[in-house]
Design an enzyme around this catalytic site. Sequence first.
Site, mmCIF file in Angstrom:
data_model
loop_
_atom_site.group_PDB
_atom_site.id
_atom_site.type_symbol
_atom_site.label_atom_id
_atom_site.label_comp_id
_atom_site.label_asym_id
_atom_site.label_seq_id
_atom_site.Cartn_x
_atom_site.Cartn_y
_atom_site.Cartn_z
ATOM 1 N N ARG A 1 0.490 -1.104 0.303
ATOM 2 C CA ARG A 1 -0.113 -0.073 -0.084
ATOM 3 C C ARG A 1 1.012 1.253 -0.249
ATOM 4 O O ARG A 1 0.318 2.556 -0.096
ATOM 5 C CB ARG A 1 -0.981 -0.243 1.108
ATOM 6 N N GLU B 1 2.748 -6.844 14.454
ATOM 7 C CA GLU B 1 1.666 -7.442 15.240
ATOM 8 C C GLU B 1 1.531 -8.625 15.383
ATOM 9 O O GLU B 1 1.436 -9.202 16.654
ATOM 10 C CB GLU B 1 0.917 -6.026 15.613
#
Length: 176
Positions: free
Chosen positions: A64, A101
């Site tokens: 992105r 994460e």
Amino acid sequence: MHREHLAELVASHLQDVPDFPKPGVVFKDFTPLLADPSALKAVVDDVVTRYAGRVDFIAGIEARGFMIGTACAVALGVGFIPIRKKGKLPAATFTASYDLEYGSATIEVHQDACTAGARVLVMDDVIATGGTAAAACELVERGGAQVVAVDVIVEIGFLRGRDRLRDYDVESLLTI
């Protein structure tokens, strides 16, 4: 456009995708922003206003960061550096691994992506834990360039990714 209004515009174009890329993660998808030409232009114009004359390259993080980074590079009239997942670049690379994460990853950049001393803006869609952005900054600096700033669309504040980027100017349009 005033940054408060721009943040509201960005927020109105985010889509939550639950359990992606793994259960328990709520992915913040900004592709609806890309589909709205006036919203995309507002974001690009904001980057141009803040970085015109200050950078020689934009380094966009796969995937992105490629989207927003390339648009901003064209608007600024500067070069674009792709920072890719391991094994995707054909020439000699610098490599950096980091924790996410929800796992770990490795990214690379061509060793000759920019000239020593070049001023580079690192761009991505989101800062979560900051691992990807920190690794990207490491790669840029290993090539002899200077990281001017890290610029993202969204910062997920509770994950404290900014803490891993204390040595850099970090800009986000929206903190959630």
